[in-house]
Structures are given as C-alpha cells and as structure tokens.
Write a protein that holds these residues in place. Structure first.
Motif, PDB file in Angstrom:
ATOM      1  N   ARG A  69     -34.425  70.294  81.781  1.00 51.69           N
ATOM      2  CA  ARG A  69     -34.255  70.273  83.236  1.00 51.69           C
ATOM      3  C   ARG A  69     -35.531  70.682  83.973  1.00 51.69           C
ATOM      4  N   VAL A  70     -36.413  71.387  83.292  1.00 54.98           N
ATOM      5  CA  VAL A  70     -37.663  71.822  83.931  1.00 54.98           C
ATOM      6  C   VAL A  70     -38.800  70.839  83.674  1.00 54.98           C
ATOM      7  N   SER A  71     -38.500  69.721  83.011  1.00 54.48           N
ATOM      8  CA  SER A  71     -39.543  68.759  82.650  1.00 54.48           C
ATOM      9  C   SER A  71     -39.578  67.596  83.628  1.00 54.48           C
ATOM     10  N   ASP A  72     -40.778  67.019  83.763  1.00 54.41           N
ATOM     11  CA  ASP A  72     -40.940  65.807  84.554  1.00 54.41           C
ATOM     12  C   ASP A  72     -41.056  64.570  83.674  1.00 54.41           C
ATOM     13  N   ASP A  73     -40.943  64.757  82.367  1.00 56.77           N
ATOM     14  CA  ASP A  73     -41.068  63.649  81.422  1.00 56.77           C
ATOM     15  C   ASP A  73     -39.725  62.936  81.307  1.00 56.77           C
ATOM     16  N   GLN A  74     -39.628  61.766  81.937  1.00 61.20           N
ATOM     17  CA  GLN A  74     -38.360  61.044  81.952  1.00 61.20           C
ATOM     18  C   GLN A  74     -37.985  60.492  80.583  1.00 61.20           C
ATOM     19  N   LEU A  75     -38.972  60.254  79.734  1.00 59.41           N
ATOM     20  CA  LEU A  75     -38.698  59.595  78.464  1.00 59.41           C
ATOM     21  C   LEU A  75     -38.276  60.582  77.383  1.00 59.41           C
ATOM     22  N   THR A  76     -38.967  61.723  77.260  1.00 54.97           N
ATOM     23  CA  THR A  76     -38.696  62.662  76.160  1.00 54.97           C
ATOM     24  C   THR A  76     -38.117  63.984  76.625  1.00 54.97           C
ATOM     25  N   GLY A  77     -38.131  64.244  77.920  1.00 56.45           N
ATOM     26  CA  GLY A  77     -37.649  65.532  78.393  1.00 56.45           C
ATOM     27  C   GLY A  77     -38.632  66.659  78.139  1.00 56.45           C
ATOM     28  N   GLY A  78     -39.868  66.315  77.801  1.00 58.04           N
ATOM     29  CA  GLY A  78     -40.884  67.325  77.493  1.00 58.04           C
ATOM     30  C   GLY A  78     -41.167  67.346  76.008  1.00 58.04           C
ATOM     31  N   TYR A  96     -28.329  61.240  75.435  1.00 63.64           N
ATOM     32  CA  TYR A  96     -29.092  60.628  74.339  1.00 63.64           C
ATOM     33  C   TYR A  96     -28.824  61.349  73.023  1.00 63.64           C
ATOM     34  N   HIS A  97     -28.917  62.675  73.018  1.00 64.81           N
ATOM     35  CA  HIS A  97     -28.742  63.432  71.772  1.00 64.81           C
ATOM     36  C   HIS A  97     -27.275  63.539  71.353  1.00 64.81           C
ATOM     37  N   MET A  98     -26.366  63.468  72.290  1.00 60.91           N
ATOM     38  CA  MET A  98     -24.952  63.623  71.965  1.00 60.91           C
ATOM     39  C   MET A  98     -24.338  62.325  71.441  1.00 60.91           C
ATOM     40  N   LEU A  99     -24.636  61.204  72.084  1.00 57.26           N
ATOM     41  CA  LEU A  99     -23.897  59.979  71.811  1.00 57.26           C
ATOM     42  C   LEU A  99     -24.363  59.259  70.553  1.00 57.26           C
ATOM     43  N   TRP A 100     -25.660  59.296  70.253  1.00 63.66           N
ATOM     44  CA  TRP A 100     -26.167  58.543  69.102  1.00 63.66           C
ATOM     45  C   TRP A 100     -25.489  58.988  67.810  1.00 63.66           C
ATOM     46  N   LEU A 135     -37.305  55.243  68.905  1.00 61.79           N
ATOM     47  CA  LEU A 135     -37.083  56.641  69.277  1.00 61.79           C
ATOM     48  C   LEU A 135     -35.854  57.204  68.572  1.00 61.79           C
ATOM     49  N   TYR A 136     -34.798  56.401  68.496  1.00 63.57           N
ATOM     50  CA  TYR A 136     -33.553  56.865  67.893  1.00 63.57           C
ATOM     51  C   TYR A 136     -33.582  56.812  66.369  1.00 63.57           C
ATOM     52  N   ALA A 137     -34.562  56.106  65.801  1.00 66.37           N
ATOM     53  CA  ALA A 137     -34.644  56.020  64.342  1.00 66.37           C
ATOM     54  C   ALA A 137     -34.782  57.405  63.720  1.00 66.37           C
ATOM     55  N   VAL A 138     -35.500  58.294  64.391  1.00 64.58           N
ATOM     56  CA  VAL A 138     -35.648  59.661  63.883  1.00 64.58           C
ATOM     57  C   VAL A 138     -34.300  60.366  63.866  1.00 64.58           C
ATOM     58  N   ASP A 139     -33.487  60.164  64.908  1.00 62.49           N
ATOM     59  CA  ASP A 139     -32.147  60.762  64.929  1.00 62.49           C
ATOM     60  C   ASP A 139     -31.276  60.186  63.824  1.00 62.49           C
ATOM     61  N   THR A 140     -31.479  58.903  63.498  1.00 59.11           N
ATOM     62  CA  THR A 140     -30.747  58.313  62.379  1.00 59.11           C
ATOM     63  C   THR A 140     -31.125  58.996  61.074  1.00 59.11           C
ATOM     64  N   VAL A 196     -38.681  50.689  59.725  1.00 60.12           N
ATOM     65  CA  VAL A 196     -39.371  49.524  60.293  1.00 60.12           C
ATOM     66  C   VAL A 196     -39.451  49.646  61.809  1.00 60.12           C
ATOM     67  N   TRP A 197     -38.405  50.151  62.429  1.00 59.04           N
ATOM     68  CA  TRP A 197     -38.410  50.264  63.883  1.00 59.04           C
ATOM     69  C   TRP A 197     -39.386  51.338  64.363  1.00 59.04           C
ATOM     70  N   ILE A 198     -39.563  52.390  63.571  1.00 55.72           N
ATOM     71  CA  ILE A 198     -40.558  53.403  63.920  1.00 55.72           C
ATOM     72  C   ILE A 198     -41.956  52.791  63.908  1.00 55.72           C
TER      73      ILE A 198
END
Length: 684
Positions: A474-483, A570-574, A318-323, A280-282
């Motif tokens: 680290r080489v990305s300018d995308d603050q939300l997804t990291g590229g 983000y990827h470690m803590l969830w 965004l985190y629903a996919v990680d779930t 539902v959140w997606i």
C-alpha cells in the motif's frame, strides 16, 4: 542515440537529423561560466583526433569539433577542434582499427551507451575525467543538451584495443581447471564403469559378486536412490558392487544420461508440463525486457506493444514463479506426509527435519555455485569483439558476486537492495523458495501428528500473508510488483501459493478428505464447473498486472489502495486456481488435457527446469552483448524467435550441468549420507 547529446560540444545545423529538430544546440563559440574547464585541454589533446577528414574517409561517423581556450577574462571558450560524436554506427569498430585508434563505449550500468573512436593515447580514466569534470558540468549549466538524461546514468567507459588475454586471468584459469577436473573425473569413471561391465560373469564370480539373470529388470540402487541398469554382460547386481565402484557409478555419464531420460508413471506426472511451461514463460518474459535494456530503433512500436493485448502473454512469466512455489510445496508435503513416521520420538524427528534441510541444500548448491563461478569469471571469455568487456565479472547480472556470493549460498540474497545490484538477481526466487521450504517442512511435520490443527494453522498463515501483502504494498507506487525490494522478493508476501500447495497436498493425502473430493468431482457438471473456475481464475489473474502495466505506460497512476488490492488478489487467486486444477487432475480426471500434460516427453525436460532458471540470464547476456550499441528492431516475431533460441540454448546448457554436476553430486551425497536408506527405513 544515447551519448550524442552529452559529447556534442559544437552546434551545427547538419546535426539536426541526428538528434532531432527539437534540440537546441549551443552557438559556435560558447562561453562557460567556470575557468576550470581549460585545465583539461591537454587531456582532450590526448583523446581527440586532429584530422577528422582522414577518419571520416574510412567511417560513416559524423564529426563535430571543439577546443577549449581561455579568453581575456579567463573563461573557457568552445572553438574548433575535432571530436568524434558518440553514435552507434555500423563498421565503426573496423574503421577505428584501420585508423589505429582505441574503440571506446560508454556504459550506463545496463548496456552500451554509445561508441566512439579516440586516440590510442586516451585511457578510460581520461574519458571518466572528461565525463565528470567537463561533460556533466556542461550539461548542468545547460550548455549541452541532454534530452535522454544520460549524464546521470553513465557509470564509465570501456575501451577495446584487443581481447583480454584469458591466460592472464588467474581466477578464470582456476575455474576452467576446476571444471576440467570434474569433467575428467566423469569421463574416467565412465570409462572404468564400461570396463567393469565388459568383464564376463566368471570375473564377477571371482570377485565374489552375486550374479543375476539378464532378464531381471532394472531397479533402484538402495544406496544412491537412482535407477541403475543391471550389468547385462557380467550379470553383476549394482547393489553388490564394491563401494568404490558404486562411487564411480555416481559420476558415470551414461548413468547420468539414463537418469535424465528415465520416465515414470505417477498420478502427479501432469505437473511436469506445468514446470516446463513455467520455465519457458519465464525465459519469454525476460527476453521481452531485453529491448528495453538495449534500446530499440522503433521505440514507438515497443511502446504500443506494451499497451496492446499482445503484452498480456508476457504476464504468465510473472506468475510462473508462483507456480514453482505451489509445485515445490505440493511435492514436499506429498513426500513428507507419506514417508515420515508418526510414532518417532522428538530426537528422531528433529534429525529428519535437519537432514531434510541438508538434502535440499546439497541438491541445489553445487549447480548454483558452478553457475556463480562461471558467470563471474568466464562470461567475458565466451565471446569476442569490442563489447567483450561488458561481460567483465559477469556483467550487470553478476558484478556483485565477487563480494556477495556468500549471501546467495546462504539463501538470504532476497534481502539485498536490488536498486544497487545483486549477485544473479533472478536467484531471489531460490532464496525465497528455500526459506519457505524451511517453514514448509515444519508444517508437514506438524500435519503428520496433528493434521486438523495444522491445516487450520496453515490457512491462518495464508490470511496473515495476504494482510501483510496489503499493508506492505500500500505504500508503494509500483503498480506492477507492489515494490520489488519490500514486497516482490520477500517470503511473507510470496507465501500464499506455497501454502496453497501444502494445503492441496494435505487434502490429497487425507483419505477422508480426498474421498469426498473424488465423490464431488465424479459429477461431470461439477467437474466442468471446476475446470471453468480454474481457467477463469488463472486467466483473470493475468489481467491484473497487464492492466497495471498498460495504465502505467499511458500515465494513469493507480491509487495506493488499487495497488494493494491488486497485489492481494494476484497472490491469493493464482494458488486457488492451481489447487482446483491439481486436485481434479491428481484424482484421474482431465481427459485428453491431462494425458497431454502427463506425457513422458515432459519428464526429462522437467528435471532441467531448475538449471534452466539458473542459466537462462547467462544466455540472454550473450545475446545482449552481441547487440552491443546496435538498436533492436522490435516485433512480436523477433520476441518469439529470440526467446525460442534462448530457451533451446538454456535447456542444452542445463542438460550439461545436470549430467556433469547436478546428478553426480546428488548421487554421491545419497551414497555417502545413506539418504535412500533413510527413506527406505522410514517407509518400513
């Protein structure tokens, strides 16, 4: 207000209220530096109206005029000739029909760029020539204003004179015929099964079938693995049915519905609510993106929304996919550790690994393939009206499926270049999950034989994935997804939640480890500290992308290190937060929260989350086409109601797919391959 600046070729003071007072218009007669523009005057004569007053009498569209003539020096000059301005106006399509014109709209690659009514002699190719040979050069020479930068984003025009004829589309007719055959098979098998069950016990005895008492309970069919209701009237045990009847029951709609509604009582039932809420959140997140694609009439309100704390509630999408990654791994490991034999030789183990891959592939691909087929071939025909052709070849979500469908079915579509398009782009998750599952099955096999070493190796993989995440983002300018292309959709970056799911299952299935966990969480203080830690981690994780989005909108760019470390966190803590909560709940704690999450109402819905994920962009696409060029008035209530409607429609569509496609094919595969017998043999 999309194409006005492009097609406005005559300045007029009265245009200020359309484009704003800050836009400078060219003078009434403007010389253009190149004489080649005069070569297209015949084309313009085919496209533009000569009597704007007549058109204006049946429409509220504003009119401006121009004509290109050669002056004494051979340069083209703009002068008076009627030309409709591309302005989204209510009733314009109807007005154009009344005038006998051709209703056309520009396409930006995402949605409608604006609308106009041209002469019926004007074709889409004519408008493309005007765009590329006249309008874009005018913008480049700064003769025409282009404040929105539409000149570069336009990809073409669609003109609507009548709805496309379904009967002329052989591919669409073929897809409908195929789906109709599947539906007919299901209905026929359902009828045969009901006819078979209407016979009395004497008929069953004449067939030599074993009869059973009506008081016996339902049970799992050894061949299909699905719970089958006993034949209450004939008393025929499903196990003793003929092979043809068993095959027929695989496609029985009643049995499919019973399978969908069947509930169970397992320690892991609380995971069902996690799956449903995540799906539902997606849908909620993807609905929130819709106003950005269609444009809103209250853009400042949308801007303020994404800066406000209200946008925080989009982040769990965004985190629903990680779930889903975590739950997929946890269940794969749970089944594998409990069912795979330790003493089997290498060939047997290799066969089981291979069949695990095949079983998963057969489980996913039928419904997946049907959605690709239907979206690419039928999306245009499920609606009507002037914007129906936006859905041609599935619209922006499926236009690449004609050439790249095989990449989706091989689960390598997460390696597409998403900046240029992808077949059902949201299905990168399925590819990533399948790739991680292939690794996960091997890890589970290793754990069955060398539990301690495999657990250490899995922990090392988590560490390696986080290091990879840091250096890639680290080489990305995308603050939300990291590229998106290089990081967001790649398995080596998305692996941590999946690996945490494996480790959580290993801890739960290991008697020594789980006994220690039980002893620890039995302490009320420790248990509530675990609840608090899990909630703090999960809620805190959502703050990271919200802050990234807010700062990006406000123009505050993060440094490379900030982007990289935020993605690592983000990827470690969830996954850690989910692991704590899962290990407490799976051992019977959680009180009323766990009871609510484990309620039987969630189980049927949880069986549909896969197909809901598949079909919800289709439903969103219909919503987008229904808006056409009209501007959305954005509000939190609009978002809530729109996402609610899309969610309900997605679940209804998913239920139909489950009953007619997913369950029948899966049941047939279990019957043909002996999947349940393989599982039963392993359990013994």
């Amino acid at each position: 207000m999309i194409l006005q600046a492009l097609l406005l070729t005559l300045a007029a003071p009265e245009a200020d209220h359309l484009l704003g007072n800050d836009i400078e218009f060219p003078p009434l007669a403007q010389e253009i530096a190149s004489p080649e523009f005069s070569n297209y005057t015949d084309l313009m004569d085919r496209c533009v109206w000569q009597q704007p007053a007549a058109y204006a009498s049946v429409s509220t569209v504003n009119w401006f005029t121009y004509k290109m003539n050669k002056n004494a020096t051979g340069s083209a000059v703009l002068s008076a000739m009627p030309m409709a301005l591309f302005i989204p106006t209510a009733g314009m399509y109807t007005a154009c029909e009344v005038m006998g014109g051709s209703f056309c709209y520009g396409v930006t690659g995402i949605t409608v760029g604006g609308t106009t009514c041209v002469l019926p002699s004007c074709t889409e190719e004519d408008l493309d020539i005007l765009l590329n040979k006249v309008l874009r050069p005018l913008v480049e020479q700064k003769v025409l204003p282009d404040p929105a930068g539409i000149a570069a984003s336009l990809v073409g025009f669609n003109c609507h004179n009548e709805d496309p004829r379904f009967s002329d589309d052989n591919a669409a007719v073929g897809v409908v015929a195929f789906l109709s055959i599947l539906g007919f098979v299901s209905l026929l098998c359902s009828f045969v099964c009901r006819l078979y069950e209407s016979k009395d016990s004497i008929y069953a005895l004449l067939e030599g079938k074993k009869t059973i008492d009506d008081s016996d309970s339902d049970h799992e069919d050894e061949k299909t693995g699905f719970v089958r209701p006993l034949n209450r009237q004939s008393g025929v045990d499903p196990v003793d049915r003929s092979y043809i009847m068993k095959l027929c029951y695989c496609w029985d709609l009643s049995a499919a519905f019973s399978e969908l509604m069947t509930t169970s009582s397992r320690p892991t039932n609380f995971l069902n609510m996690m799956r449903v809420v995540s799906s539902v959140w997606i849908v909620y997140l993807h609905t929130a993106i819709l106003p950005e694609e269609n444009a809103v009439e209250n853009g400042q309100d949308l801007f303020e929304y994404f800066k406000s704390f209200r946008a925080y509630f989009n982040v769990p999408g965004l985190y629903a996919v990680d779930t889903f990654f975590f739950l997929s791994a946890f269940l794969v490991a749970l089944v594998g550790v409990r069912s795979w034999p330790r003493e089997a030789d290498a060939p047997v183990q290799a066969k089981r690994v291979g069949m695990s891959y095949v079983d998963r592939y057969i489980r996913i691909v039928p419904a997946y393939g049907v959605v690709i087929l239907a979206t690419y071939n039928l999306f245009m025909y499920v609606s009507s009206g002037p914007f129906i052709r936006l859905g041609k070849n599935g619209g922006t979500m499926a236009r690449d499926c004609g050439a790249d469908w095989w990449r989706n079915l091989l689960f390598i579509n997460n390696f597409d270049d998403f900046s240029t398009g992808s077949c059902l782009g949201h299905c990168w998750y399925l590819a990533c999950d399948f790739q991680l599952m292939m690794l996960g099955v091997l890890i589970v096999l290793g754990y069955v034989h060398r539990s301690r070493h495999t657990a250490i190796f899995t922990s090392f993989l988590v560490f390696a994935s986080l290091i990879a995440c840091y250096f890639i983002t680290r080489v990305s300018d995308d603050q939300l997804t990291g590229g998106f292309n290089k990081a967001y959709v790649k398995p080596w970056v998305r692996a941590p939640p999946y690996l945490y799911g494996l480790l959580a299952a290993f801890a739960y299935t290991s008697k020594d480890v789980n006994d220690r966990i039980k002893a620890v969480v039995a302490n009320t203080v420790v248990r509530y500290c675990g609840y608090f830690a899990s909630a703090a981690i999960l809620l805190g994780c959502c703050f990271i992308p919200w802050a990234a989005m807010k700062d990006n909108i406000e123009g505050e760019k993060w440094s490379k290190d900030q982007i990289a470390w935020s993605q690592v966190a983000y990827h470690m803590l969830w996954g850690i937060g989910l692991s704590i909560l899962t290990l407490i709940f799976v051992n019977g704690h959680g009180g009323w929260v766990r009871k609510m999450m484990a309620h039987s109402v969630w189980e049927p819905l949880s069986k549909l989350t896969f197909t809901v994920y598949l079909v919800h962009p289709f439903i969103l696409g219909l919503l987008k086409i229904s808006y056409g060029p009209n501007l959305v008035h954005f509000s939190s209530w609009w978002l809530t109601l729109a996402s609610g409607n899309v969610t309900v429609a997605s679940y209804v569509t998913a239920a139909l797919l489950f009953v007619f496609i997913e369950r029948p094919v899966a049941s047939t595969w279990s019957l043909v391959s002996g999947r349940s017998q393989r599982r039963a043999a392993v359990r013994k």
